[in-house]
Design a protein around this motif. Structure first.
Motif, PDB file in Angstrom:
ATOM      1  N   SER A 163     -42.763  28.095  14.004  1.00 56.78           N
ATOM      2  CA  SER A 163     -43.879  28.672  14.732  1.00 56.78           C
ATOM      3  C   SER A 163     -44.912  29.173  13.715  1.00 56.78           C
ATOM      4  O   SER A 163     -44.623  29.293  12.519  1.00 56.78           O
ATOM      5  CB  SER A 163     -43.415  29.835  15.612  1.00 56.78           C
ATOM      6  N   PHE A 164     -46.114  29.481  14.189  1.00 56.62           N
ATOM      7  CA  PHE A 164     -47.149  30.001  13.305  1.00 56.62           C
ATOM      8  C   PHE A 164     -46.690  31.306  12.653  1.00 56.62           C
ATOM      9  O   PHE A 164     -46.921  31.545  11.472  1.00 56.62           O
ATOM     10  CB  PHE A 164     -48.436  30.241  14.108  1.00 56.62           C
ATOM     11  N   SER A 165     -46.025  32.137  13.439  1.00 56.92           N
ATOM     12  CA  SER A 165     -45.561  33.423  12.925  1.00 56.92           C
ATOM     13  C   SER A 165     -44.490  33.236  11.849  1.00 56.92           C
ATOM     14  O   SER A 165     -44.505  33.904  10.814  1.00 56.92           O
ATOM     15  CB  SER A 165     -45.009  34.276  14.070  1.00 56.92           C
ATOM     16  N   GLU A 166     -43.543  32.321  12.085  1.00 57.85           N
ATOM     17  CA  GLU A 166     -42.486  32.058  11.103  1.00 57.85           C
ATOM     18  C   GLU A 166     -43.072  31.534   9.797  1.00 57.85           C
ATOM     19  O   GLU A 166     -42.656  31.947   8.712  1.00 57.85           O
ATOM     20  CB  GLU A 166     -41.482  31.054  11.663  1.00 57.85           C
ATOM     21  N   ALA A 167     -44.038  30.633   9.912  1.00 59.42           N
ATOM     22  CA  ALA A 167     -44.644  30.079   8.702  1.00 59.42           C
ATOM     23  C   ALA A 167     -45.465  31.128   7.962  1.00 59.42           C
ATOM     24  O   ALA A 167     -45.479  31.162   6.729  1.00 59.42           O
ATOM     25  CB  ALA A 167     -45.516  28.881   9.068  1.00 59.42           C
ATOM     26  N   PHE A 168     -46.131  31.988   8.695  1.00 57.97           N
ATOM     27  CA  PHE A 168     -46.983  33.011   8.075  1.00 57.97           C
ATOM     28  C   PHE A 168     -46.145  34.057   7.342  1.00 57.97           C
ATOM     29  O   PHE A 168     -46.393  34.380   6.178  1.00 57.97           O
ATOM     30  CB  PHE A 168     -47.853  33.684   9.139  1.00 57.97           C
ATOM     31  N   HIS A 169     -45.142  34.580   8.027  1.00 61.15           N
ATOM     32  CA  HIS A 169     -44.346  35.668   7.455  1.00 61.15           C
ATOM     33  C   HIS A 169     -43.185  35.175   6.598  1.00 61.15           C
ATOM     34  O   HIS A 169     -42.631  35.949   5.794  1.00 61.15           O
ATOM     35  CB  HIS A 169     -43.780  36.544   8.577  1.00 61.15           C
ATOM     36  N   GLY A 170     -42.801  33.907   6.747  1.00 64.98           N
ATOM     37  CA  GLY A 170     -41.569  33.439   6.131  1.00 64.98           C
ATOM     38  C   GLY A 170     -40.394  33.715   7.055  1.00 64.98           C
ATOM     39  O   GLY A 170     -40.454  34.618   7.910  1.00 64.98           O
ATOM     40  N   THR A 171     -39.337  32.960   6.908  1.00 67.25           N
ATOM     41  CA  THR A 171     -38.192  33.126   7.801  1.00 67.25           C
ATOM     42  C   THR A 171     -36.935  32.565   7.165  1.00 67.25           C
ATOM     43  O   THR A 171     -37.001  31.905   6.116  1.00 67.25           O
ATOM     44  CB  THR A 171     -38.455  32.418   9.155  1.00 67.25           C
ATOM     45  N   GLN A 172     -35.817  32.826   7.781  1.00 63.38           N
ATOM     46  CA  GLN A 172     -34.545  32.231   7.383  1.00 63.38           C
ATOM     47  C   GLN A 172     -33.965  31.495   8.577  1.00 63.38           C
ATOM     48  O   GLN A 172     -33.993  32.001   9.698  1.00 63.38           O
ATOM     49  CB  GLN A 172     -33.559  33.288   6.878  1.00 63.38           C
ATOM     50  N   LYS A 173     -33.467  30.301   8.321  1.00 63.84           N
ATOM     51  CA  LYS A 173     -32.866  29.510   9.387  1.00 63.84           C
ATOM     52  C   LYS A 173     -31.535  28.949   8.913  1.00 63.84           C
ATOM     53  O   LYS A 173     -31.364  28.639   7.733  1.00 63.84           O
ATOM     54  CB  LYS A 173     -33.797  28.361   9.795  1.00 63.84           C
ATOM     55  N   ARG A 174     -30.620  28.835   9.842  1.00 62.78           N
ATOM     56  CA  ARG A 174     -29.320  28.242   9.553  1.00 62.78           C
ATOM     57  C   ARG A 174     -29.315  26.824  10.110  1.00 62.78           C
ATOM     58  O   ARG A 174     -29.494  26.618  11.304  1.00 62.78           O
ATOM     59  CB  ARG A 174     -28.186  29.073  10.164  1.00 62.78           C
ATOM     60  N   LEU A 175     -29.133  25.848   9.227  1.00 62.24           N
ATOM     61  CA  LEU A 175     -29.211  24.450   9.616  1.00 62.24           C
ATOM     62  C   LEU A 175     -27.901  23.740   9.330  1.00 62.24           C
ATOM     63  O   LEU A 175     -27.163  24.103   8.411  1.00 62.24           O
ATOM     64  CB  LEU A 175     -30.336  23.747   8.847  1.00 62.24           C
ATOM     65  N   ARG A 176     -27.637  22.709  10.105  1.00 64.61           N
ATOM     66  CA  ARG A 176     -26.478  21.855   9.846  1.00 64.61           C
ATOM     67  C   ARG A 176     -26.955  20.597   9.156  1.00 64.61           C
ATOM     68  O   ARG A 176     -27.808  19.872   9.658  1.00 64.61           O
ATOM     69  CB  ARG A 176     -25.753  21.503  11.151  1.00 64.61           C
ATOM     70  N   ILE A 177     -26.406  20.322   7.977  1.00 60.94           N
ATOM     71  CA  ILE A 177     -26.706  19.115   7.218  1.00 60.94           C
ATOM     72  C   ILE A 177     -25.396  18.370   7.022  1.00 60.94           C
ATOM     73  O   ILE A 177     -24.526  18.802   6.273  1.00 60.94           O
ATOM     74  CB  ILE A 177     -27.352  19.445   5.870  1.00 60.94           C
ATOM     75  N   GLY A 178     -25.258  17.247   7.710  1.00 58.76           N
ATOM     76  CA  GLY A 178     -23.978  16.543   7.697  1.00 58.76           C
ATOM     77  C   GLY A 178     -22.932  17.410   8.371  1.00 58.76           C
ATOM     78  O   GLY A 178     -23.087  17.836   9.509  1.00 58.76           O
ATOM     79  N   ASN A 179     -21.862  17.701   7.643  1.00 59.35           N
ATOM     80  CA  ASN A 179     -20.794  18.551   8.178  1.00 59.35           C
ATOM     81  C   ASN A 179     -20.900  19.989   7.706  1.00 59.35           C
ATOM     82  O   ASN A 179     -20.015  20.795   7.967  1.00 59.35           O
ATOM     83  CB  ASN A 179     -19.428  17.970   7.769  1.00 59.35           C
TER      84      ASN A 179
END
Length: 330
Positions: A163-179
């Motif tokens: 989102s615009f807010s996430e990009a502006f302030h920075g954020t942390q996300k938990r992603l699944r890459i493969g397993n």
């Protein structure tokens, strides 16, 4: 290897086996423009044809790859028999090139072009560059085309939506890459198309046994008010006719909350005012500016008193902003 696995790349591009580099390039460009997904939106057949044409050009435009392909094209039936008779991994003698290590034509092409499998469903995919930009569903955004280097990387790309807010302030996300699940930190100021590198999370290099990297490509969601132009934010700000005539102080929304701005008297619709340091953050921590374009917006629901006042203004007004246009002709 099934006979149907072999693709005649010369036929795909519509050129002879003796065609020169210029003829191959000319035919490719013609077909690429014809089948490009931007020209054929939603046409899966055209998209597949574009991918096939790009793959054919990537092979035939490179002298070394073309030589190996020509050898494989000449001996594909013998390669199939060698693989079946001698066992997988047993070398076959086909002009100095070993085809018996390949279970299919696709395996041969994947190695020739440096492609080794893909990620889990929904995960990142192997990066492939296309000369006219990537079609939807194939790798990441096109970054030009160099037949000597395209698709030689074990890096991968995947989109990450912010989102615009996430990009502006920075954020942390938990992603699944493969397993695996990874915690990803997005620094403040990410922009559309910018990339975040995850070192060592890409595909395994079968030779070095080292992993490539994953590059997360930022996809920035639209905002209801703000737009991003470089490091500057831009927005349209509605003002009333009396504010335009008289000027004064008005509140302006910014990413940090409303600020008071001085509106000069007599401002015209479409003029832009600058709020310094209220724009997009840069990686160094600086801020761009906020560019506010005023839009004079007349009232839509006039009370009787307000209508009488506007009628009085019209009766008193002696000049016309269209006076200089009276004698305009073509």
């Amino acid at each position: 290897m099934a006979a149907t696995g072999f693709k005649d790349y010369y036929a795909v591009l519509g050129v002879s086996r003796t065609a020169g580099v210029d003829e191959i390039k000319q035919s490719f460009r013609k077909l690429a423009r014809k089948y490009h997904p931007d020209v054929n939106p939603g046409d899966k057949n055209a998209e597949a044809r574009f991918k096939e044409v790009s793959e054919a050009y990537e092979v035939l435009s490179d002298p070394d790859k073309r030589k190996k392909y020509d050898q494989f094209g000449q001996y594909w039936q013998q390669a199939e028999r060698a693989g079946a008779g001698a066992g997988y991994g047993t070398p076959g003698d086909f002009g100095g090139f070993d085809f018996s290590n390949y279970g299919s034509f696709d395996e041969f092409i994947n190695e020739l072009l440096g492609r080794f499998g893909g990620g889990a469903a929904g995960g990142p995919r192997a990066r492939t560059t296309y000369p006219y930009g990537a079609p939807s569903g194939f790798g990441g955004p096109g970054a030009g085309f160099d037949p000597t280097t395209a698709s030689q990387s074990f890096d991968q790309e995947a989109n990450i939506n912010l989102s615009f807010s996430e990009a502006f302030h920075g954020t942390q996300k938990r992603l699944r890459i493969g397993n695996n699940e990874v915690e990803v930190r997005i620094p403040p100021g990410a922009k559309q198309g910018s990339k975040v590198r995850l070192k060592g999370k890409g595909q395994m290099n079968p030779y070095s046994k080292q992993r490539g990297d994953v590059y997360l490509v930022v996809q920035l969601a639209a905002h209801a008010l703000f737009k991003l132009e470089g490091d500057n934010l831009v927005c349209d700000l509605p003002i009333t006719p009396d504010e335009a005539v008289l000027g004064g102080k008005i509140d302006v929304p910014t990413p940090d909350g409303p600020v008071t701005m001085n509106l000069p008297a007599g401002i015209k619709s479409g003029q832009t005012l600058r709020l310094r340091g209220k724009g997009w953050p840069s990686p160094k921590g600086n801020r761009g500016d906020l560019l506010v374009t005023v839009v004079i917006t007349p009232p839509t629901n006039l009370s009787d008193d307000l209508r009488q006042l506007y009628e009085k203004i019209r009766a008193l007004r002696s000049d016309s902003p269209r006076q200089a246009l009276t004698n305009t002709r073509l």
